[in-house]
Each structure stands twice: as C-alpha cells, then as structure tokens.
Design an enzyme around this catalytic site. Sequence first.
Site, short mmCIF file in Angstrom:
data_model
loop_
_atom_site.label_atom_id
_atom_site.label_comp_id
_atom_site.label_asym_id
_atom_site.label_seq_id
_atom_site.Cartn_x
_atom_site.Cartn_y
_atom_site.Cartn_z
N GLU A 170 2.84 7.09 -1.45
CA GLU A 170 1.41 6.79 -1.47
C GLU A 170 0.58 7.85 -2.19
O GLU A 170 -0.47 7.57 -2.75
CB GLU A 170 0.87 6.60 -0.05
N LYS A 224 -6.04 -4.77 10.81
CA LYS A 224 -5.25 -5.93 10.41
C LYS A 224 -5.87 -7.24 10.89
O LYS A 224 -5.89 -8.23 10.16
CB LYS A 224 -3.84 -5.79 10.98
#
Lengths: 164, 565
Positions: free
Chosen positions: B49, B161
């Site tokens: 990342e 989410k």
Amino acid sequence: MQRHIISILIENESGALSRVAGLFSARGYNIESLTVAPTEDPSLSRMTILTSGSDEVLEQITKQLNKLVDVVKVVDLSEAAHVERELMLIKVRATGKDREEMKRMADIFRGRIIDVTESTFVIELTGASAKLDSFISALDAGLILETVRTGVCGIGRGDRILKV
Amino acid sequence: MISGAEIVIRCLQEEKVDCVFGYPGGSVLHIYDALFKQDQVKHILVRHEQAAVHAADAYSRSSQRVGVALVTSGPGVTNTVTGIATAYMDSIPMVVLTGQVPSFYIGQDAFQECDTVGITRPCVKHNFLVKDVKDLAITIKKAFHIASTGRPGPVVVDIPKDITAQMCEFDYPKTIQMRSYNPVVKGHLGQIKKAVQILQEAKRPIIYTGGGVILSDAAEQLTKLAHKLNFPVTNTLMGLGGYPATDKQFVGMLGMHGTFEANNAMHYADVILAIGARFDDRVIGNPEHFSEEKRRVIHIDIDPSSISKRVKVDVPIVGNVPDVLEEIMKLMDGGFKTDPDVANWWKQIDAWRGRDSLRYKQSEHIMPQYVMEKLYEVTGGNAFVTSDVGQHQMFAAQYYKFDKPRRWINSGGLGTMGVGLPYGMGVLMANPDAQVACVTGEGSIQMCIQELSTCKQYGFPIKIINLNNGMLGMVRQWQEMFYSKRYSQSYVTSLPDFVKLAEAYGHVGMKIEKPEDVEPALRKAFTEHKNDLVFMDFIIDPVANVFPMVAAGKGLTEMILAEDL
C-alpha cells in the site's frame, strides 16, 4: 512569554477538538486550559484556549489554527478589551468551627454553597482565574478535599463580536 | 438508487479520475466490485500500500491532476502513512480512500480495524470519516476541493464497509461552499506595490523559489518576471524546474548542497524575493547566522503560516503565486527601472561562479556525478527524473538540469527512502509517453523493490539508475565527516545480484562497472530497451561525497567545498 486567550469558532463535528489539541502538541505550543461547548448555533462550537508564548509563537498559533479546515474563525481575545471568567467547584471539609469559617470565606469571595453534608460543603465560585487562585490560597490547604475548574472562557467587550 | 460503493466510483468519474492506485481487502470489497463493473477508472494493483500512495503522489506531482489511492482498513491504512506524510510535507494534492470496518463495529477492536482518522490526522490536510451514505458524495467532493485548493495536501476519506453497501440517490454537487475553508487567491495590492518599490531599490537582489512555483504552475510567470528584472534566480530542491536551469540567470540550487554562488548570493542579498518557499533548515542553515546580514524580504506564499515562520519577512504577500506575479508585472509596466548597481552584483556572482563548486575529480571508478551528466545528455534533458533519498538524490538535483516544471519528482520534505520506483509508476500513469529515470541507490531501491512486479504487470518502462556504492552513502558521508569515520551500520553486505533480480521479475538488468561503459549503457537502455524496464546497476566510487556541503547548524556561507579537502 505572555498569557493569551484564543477564542475559536469551529465546526461542531467529531474530531474537531482533537485536531486543535493535536496541533498544539505537534508544534509544541502550550495549553494551560481549554474549554469547548456548542454555541447558540448547534453546528458551531466555541473553544477557548489559554496559552502563552512570544509574539512570534502567538502569530504562528493563530495562523496554524486558521489553517485547520474545520476552524471558521480565530481571535486573540487578549489583544483588546475583554472579560474572562472561570468557574470552580471546590469541596471542603466543613466540621466544627471550620463550618462557619468556610461559610464566611465563601461569602467574602461571593461564592455559593451548592451542596451540604454533615462534614462537607461544595462551594461554587466564578471569576477571573486569579480570584479562584486567591480563594484556594485563602483556605487552609488541609481542608480542601477536591477542586475542579472549567478553564478560562472569555468574550470581547462592547462591539467586539466573534460570530460567523 | 445506487450503492455506496457505486457512489464512490461515480464520484471518481465525476472528478475525471482516470486511474487509482490501490490494493483490495475486506473492507473495500464492495468498492472493488463496483470498480470491476466499469472501465472509466483504471486500477493499478501495487504490491504494497505504501507504493500506492507514493504512485498517486507522483501522479499529482507530474501532472496538474489529483492522484487517488484506494486501500483497505487496518494494515492497509497503516501502510499508507509514510506515503501520506511524504505528500503532506511537500504539499501534494492527493485523495486517499480507505476502507473501514462496518460502522457498528467501530471501536470494538474488530478484525483489521484501526483509528484511521486518528492515525492520519497529523499528516493530512484534512480527513473525514463518512458516517452516513447520504454524506458520501459531498464528502468526496469536499476531499477533492480541499486537496487541490489553497496550499494543497493529502485528504483521507475513511468509508465504513456498511456505508458502501447502503443504497442512496446519487447527486454530485458541481461546486462546494465551506464557511470554514476559503483560501485566499488574490494578493493584497498595497503589499504588492510595496514589493515592486523594494525590487526597484534592490542593489543585490535574489529571487528564491520553491515548490510553490511548481504546485501553482507559475513557472511561466516566474521566468517572465525574472527576465524583466534581470535578477539571479535560485531554486530549492522542491523548486527545481520552476525556472529553467540552463538559463543564464539561474545560479543553481541553494541550501545544504547548494552551489557556492547560490548560497553566497542568498546570504549577501539585500533584497530576497521568496516565492512559494519556506526558508527551511536545509535551505538557510543556521537561522542566527542567516539573520546577521541586513536585508529586506518579500515573501509570496498561499499559506500565511509559512510567512515569518523561520525568517522575519518585511513584505508578506498571501496569494496564489501566478496571480501575484502577474500583478507585480502589471505594476512594473508603469516604468520600472532596475537599480544600476545590480550590474556590479552580477560581477560578484560571476566571480562566485568562477569557483565552479560542482567540479569533481574523475577516478578509475564510475563517479556518480558523471552518471548524472551522461543521463542528462542521453535523455536530452527531457526525462522525468524520480529519485529516492540520499547522495544520489543530491547528485541528480545538482547535475541534471531541469528546464521544465514537474519533471523532478522527489521527497524533499519528509525525505522518504523508497519513493523512487513507485514515483516512476505514478509519473507514467499521468504521462504515458514519458521517459522516466529513477535515480536511486542500493539502499533506497530495496525499500520498495517489490514494485518491480507491478511494473511488469503494467509494462512501466522505467530506467532505474542504481548508483551502487555498497554504502548508505549519505549516512556514510556524515559518519566520515562528523563521526571520525565510525561507519556504524552504513554499509550493506550481501546485496542481491540486481541484474538477476531484475531478470527474475521479467525485466532487463545491466551491470556497469567502468566509466567508459556509462554512456553506451544509458543509450542502449533508452533506445534499444525503450519499452522495457531496465535496472542499471552502476558500481560507483564507494567514497564519493556530495559537495558543496553546509554542515548541520552551520551558516549558509560556511560551505565545505570539494577542493578544500
């Protein structure tokens, strides 16, 4: 090193306080006291920070605060005429002859006794920070059970208004 | 009604984002699913990342657009922190979208949960946690607005989410108003007038410019103004390319490894016109020593907090650099005369130039400076040069002459080793036909080396110029000079065979050990292997140092020159 009272209008969003507190710790500025609560417009909070530093440091503090995206306005209240107050609640032992003495001291400092038990008083006292300090030093330290202070809040005099 | 995940993608499309750099994971699965169902926004799958954020950062640096990274919650986020802090220190506009555990799990130490907003707060321009799907589109709009206006910077949007699964109408606002965020654009006219007056009186002027000129796309205005004034120009490390390095008024980079003429001109100037630069410790050295000379400072910057932070400024001008420079030139058209003494100043500067402070001795080994000179020749000065951090970074900055802005891509503020290779990926996504040279060392390159795999997947033809001295060169240089040659942990044994390593990833590897092979190898890499990633392992002089050098805590004129040793 001068004492300054910074007033901030800030979006009333979660995390706003930590942005300000984080800025002060990250850049090594002092916070002597900090108070915050929503204003009459609930979408805005007003924060009052008591800090100290040289003129250069204060210039940076106000600039850095203004840079925070959530901050709407910043004013150094102590730059001009203003009033400031702090609230203290102090719990003292009040038994025997001390009971009368405590009552008398509270009256002299224009405090109010807001809780009474057989052995304790809670005294509420409002004023400039120095007045609260002198009340504490006027009492017998052994009789003070607990103190809690709100930190300074302040407002400009007359037409000096901090509003969006 | 569309899902939150689809809203995220629609927002990116509305912002004309053509690619995002990212890595999927549990919390962003809905978003990745929405990404899969369209082809307007490309996705570059990195191998770590950190590289996604560096690549998005370089995408911004090398173009005028905002780079975007997309990562999952928890470790996905913590891996991005170095990249975010790197972009923050250099004021790079970037939007980082992070997944978060479902909102009803937040605070319960859920799997892959971390306090993203808390962790990133000190190194972002701003960050958001989206708590309601109805706020999602406007929050992303705000993120792009904040990242790219005022003094730019990275903005993180943390999206739980469950929000990405909820359904909502999509309505992307065209414009945005924020009562708490209104960056100044126009400079104060009164201050600009004062500045013009002072420029007219200047006898020993210098124009000192930084990354602000690059970020605000003011290179054209700066060049025009400098030519009108006939003043010398110096750039900071971040400002290189803001003024053409081959122009006769350019005196080179200043600061810790600046040229003799640039540092002297800066120190002895009676008027400094500072533009989008911040007088940091690597630029002016010891501030007390710097303030011994009397001078007047005009400082143009979009960020008021950069003004009078380290050096007292006489004329602060807060505003967008190109606009302010245009205003200055407008006022100058009303009969501006440069002080005749400036001619004497130029004589002095030419005398300083005569020291030729970037001169270096050739040796039997390959000199790193020589590699940079040849790189410049072979690429015709047109390459995008990404760099890691250390000696090689300084050699590139000193010897590659950048005539155009946004061509020099490096981590100036945070000094992050490992950025070079992912920076190359970002540059190529923003400029697909560019020649990209990643100047690095055997220390730095290993910090993000896994991206060789990404480069293979997407065919990024980066030319890696590995200046391999088997040492953490800059650390070694300081240990040699200030720690009596106690080389504590600054040498690297058991280096990989970089040629084989490159080949293992499917790339071309070259090892270059003799000075006479430098140029042919570079030519081969940039012509025959134009479309390949070429890992060029240059075995260089193990003891070459960077000069001139202003030691930490020393004054700007207290330079150590190569010839003194």
